[in-house]
Scaffold this motif. Structure first.
Motif, short mmCIF file in Angstrom:
data_model
loop_
_atom_site.label_atom_id
_atom_site.label_comp_id
_atom_site.label_asym_id
_atom_site.label_seq_id
_atom_site.Cartn_x
_atom_site.Cartn_y
_atom_site.Cartn_z
N ALA A 194 0.87 -1.19 0.00
CA ALA A 194 0.00 0.00 0.00
C ALA A 194 0.90 1.23 0.00
O ALA A 194 2.06 1.16 0.40
CB ALA A 194 -0.93 0.02 1.21
N ILE A 195 0.33 2.34 -0.46
CA ILE A 195 1.07 3.60 -0.56
C ILE A 195 0.51 4.61 0.43
O ILE A 195 -0.71 4.74 0.59
CB ILE A 195 0.98 4.18 -1.98
CG1 ILE A 195 1.54 3.19 -3.01
CG2 ILE A 195 1.68 5.53 -2.07
CD1 ILE A 195 3.01 2.88 -2.87
N VAL A 196 1.42 5.33 1.10
CA VAL A 196 1.04 6.43 1.99
C VAL A 196 1.69 7.70 1.45
O VAL A 196 2.92 7.81 1.40
CB VAL A 196 1.52 6.17 3.43
CG1 VAL A 196 1.16 7.36 4.33
CG2 VAL A 196 0.91 4.89 3.98
N LEU A 197 0.87 8.65 1.01
CA LEU A 197 1.38 9.95 0.55
C LEU A 197 1.50 10.86 1.76
O LEU A 197 0.50 11.21 2.37
CB LEU A 197 0.42 10.57 -0.48
CG LEU A 197 0.09 9.73 -1.71
CD1 LEU A 197 -0.94 10.46 -2.58
CD2 LEU A 197 1.34 9.42 -2.51
N CYS A 198 2.73 11.23 2.10
CA CYS A 198 2.97 11.97 3.35
C CYS A 198 2.73 13.46 3.17
O CYS A 198 3.58 14.30 3.51
CB CYS A 198 4.38 11.69 3.85
SG CYS A 198 4.70 9.96 4.21
N ALA A 199 1.57 13.82 2.65
CA ALA A 199 1.18 15.22 2.46
C ALA A 199 -0.29 15.26 2.08
O ALA A 199 -0.74 14.43 1.28
CB ALA A 199 2.02 15.90 1.39
N ASN A 200 -1.02 16.21 2.61
CA ASN A 200 -2.43 16.36 2.26
C ASN A 200 -2.61 16.77 0.80
O ASN A 200 -3.42 16.19 0.07
CB ASN A 200 -3.10 17.41 3.16
CG ASN A 200 -3.42 16.89 4.54
OD1 ASN A 200 -4.50 16.40 4.80
ND2 ASN A 200 -2.45 17.01 5.44
N THR A 201 -1.85 17.78 0.37
CA THR A 201 -2.04 18.34 -0.97
C THR A 201 -1.87 17.28 -2.06
O THR A 201 -2.59 17.30 -3.07
CB THR A 201 -1.07 19.51 -1.21
OG1 THR A 201 -1.33 20.54 -0.24
CG2 THR A 201 -1.23 20.09 -2.60
N MET A 202 -0.95 16.35 -1.87
CA MET A 202 -0.70 15.34 -2.88
C MET A 202 -1.90 14.42 -3.10
O MET A 202 -1.98 13.71 -4.11
CB MET A 202 0.51 14.50 -2.51
CG MET A 202 1.85 15.22 -2.60
SD MET A 202 2.20 15.90 -4.23
CE MET A 202 1.81 17.62 -3.96
N GLY A 220 -13.95 23.11 10.32
CA GLY A 220 -13.03 24.06 9.70
C GLY A 220 -11.84 23.34 9.09
O GLY A 220 -11.32 22.39 9.68
N LEU A 221 -11.44 23.77 7.90
CA LEU A 221 -10.34 23.12 7.19
C LEU A 221 -9.21 24.12 6.95
O LEU A 221 -9.41 25.15 6.29
CB LEU A 221 -10.84 22.57 5.86
CG LEU A 221 -9.79 21.98 4.90
CD1 LEU A 221 -9.06 20.80 5.53
CD2 LEU A 221 -10.45 21.58 3.57
N LEU A 222 -8.04 23.81 7.49
CA LEU A 222 -6.84 24.62 7.25
C LEU A 222 -5.84 23.78 6.47
O LEU A 222 -5.68 22.59 6.73
CB LEU A 222 -6.21 25.05 8.58
CG LEU A 222 -7.09 25.87 9.53
CD1 LEU A 222 -6.32 26.18 10.81
CD2 LEU A 222 -7.55 27.16 8.86
N GLY A 223 -5.16 24.40 5.52
CA GLY A 223 -4.16 23.69 4.73
C GLY A 223 -3.60 24.61 3.67
O GLY A 223 -3.78 25.83 3.74
#
Length: 230
Positions: A78-86, A121-124
């Motif tokens: 499995a793959i884990v993308l270590c960033a929200n934006t990606m 609320g969403l911050l990013g």
């Protein structure tokens, strides 16, 4: 134990946090000298940011796909993308690489549902706040996401993620501004705050706000461990 592949370097700061959190969680569950069996493919963040700033997500996709191919060849299940934006390209990547991509927004939505919250609320980064890839996953679970109204606030968050937090720089001034923005969202009806960038936990802690926070890095890391031990 299943082997996972981490796509890191986006940024190295959050990748380090992922590695630490995943290994600690594995050890808490299994004890002894048990730790995570994982692979990491780490990018030069400058290359990723250059593509994203140019809205060239195709080039970013090709880079991440190449990294995933290395991880898959190394036995990652499995793959884990270590960033929200990606996660803007997560669904496309999952289909192309033919491995599960553990989706940070899906896992966050599940945690929010456990607390029966409806408005959050969403911050990013501006990508995460303004585009639909994260908010749509929340909406599928009946959760409304709200973001800062002020362009100045959004620009501040975006800038400090890349120029400060992504470099491991934390200042009291930046922390104070983040808390001010979060509290404005709470005044607008947010029942909780998503720290929707893997660096934001550097400046917002659970005790800082009167509502629950959802640390996407921690949530995502725990989901990765659950996959490994499933």
């Amino acid at each position: 134990m299943k082997k996972i592949g981490l796509i890191g370097g986006i940024s190295w700061v959050s990748t380090s946090d992922y590695y630490t959190l995943i290994n600690k969680e594995i050890n808490e569950k299994l004890g002894g000298l048990n730790f995570s069996e994982c692979l990491i493919y780490s990018f030069n963040y400058a290359d990723i940011k250059k593509n994203n700033d140019a809205n060239d997500w195709d080039s970013t996709f090709k880079m991440l796909f190449k990294g995933c191919e290395f991880l898959k060849a190394g036995g990652a299940e499995a793959i884990v993308l270590c960033a929200n934006t990606m996660h803007l390209i997560a669904d496309k990547l999952e289909k192309a690489i033919e491995l599960p991509v553990i989706h940070i927004a899906v896992e966050t939505a599940l945690e929010i549902r456990k607390k029966n919250l409806k408005k959050i609320g969403l911050l990013g980064t501006k990508f995460t706040m303004e585009l639909d890839f994260f908010k749509d996953k929340l909406a599928e679970k009946g959760i409304e996401a709200i973001i800062p109204v002020s362009e100045e606030d959004k620009d501040f968050i975006h800038y400090t993620i890349f120029e400060e937090l992504g470099r491991g720089i934390v200042t009291e001034e930046t922390k104070s501004r983040y808390l001010q923005i979060a509290n404005e969202l709470i005044k607008s009806g947010a029942e909780g705050i998503i720290l929707g960038c893997t660096e934001i936990p550097l400046v917002i802690k659970p005790e800082d706000l009167a509502v629950p926070i959802f640390d996407t890095t921690l949530i995502h890391a725990k989901a990765a461990v659950n996959f490994q031990l499933s």
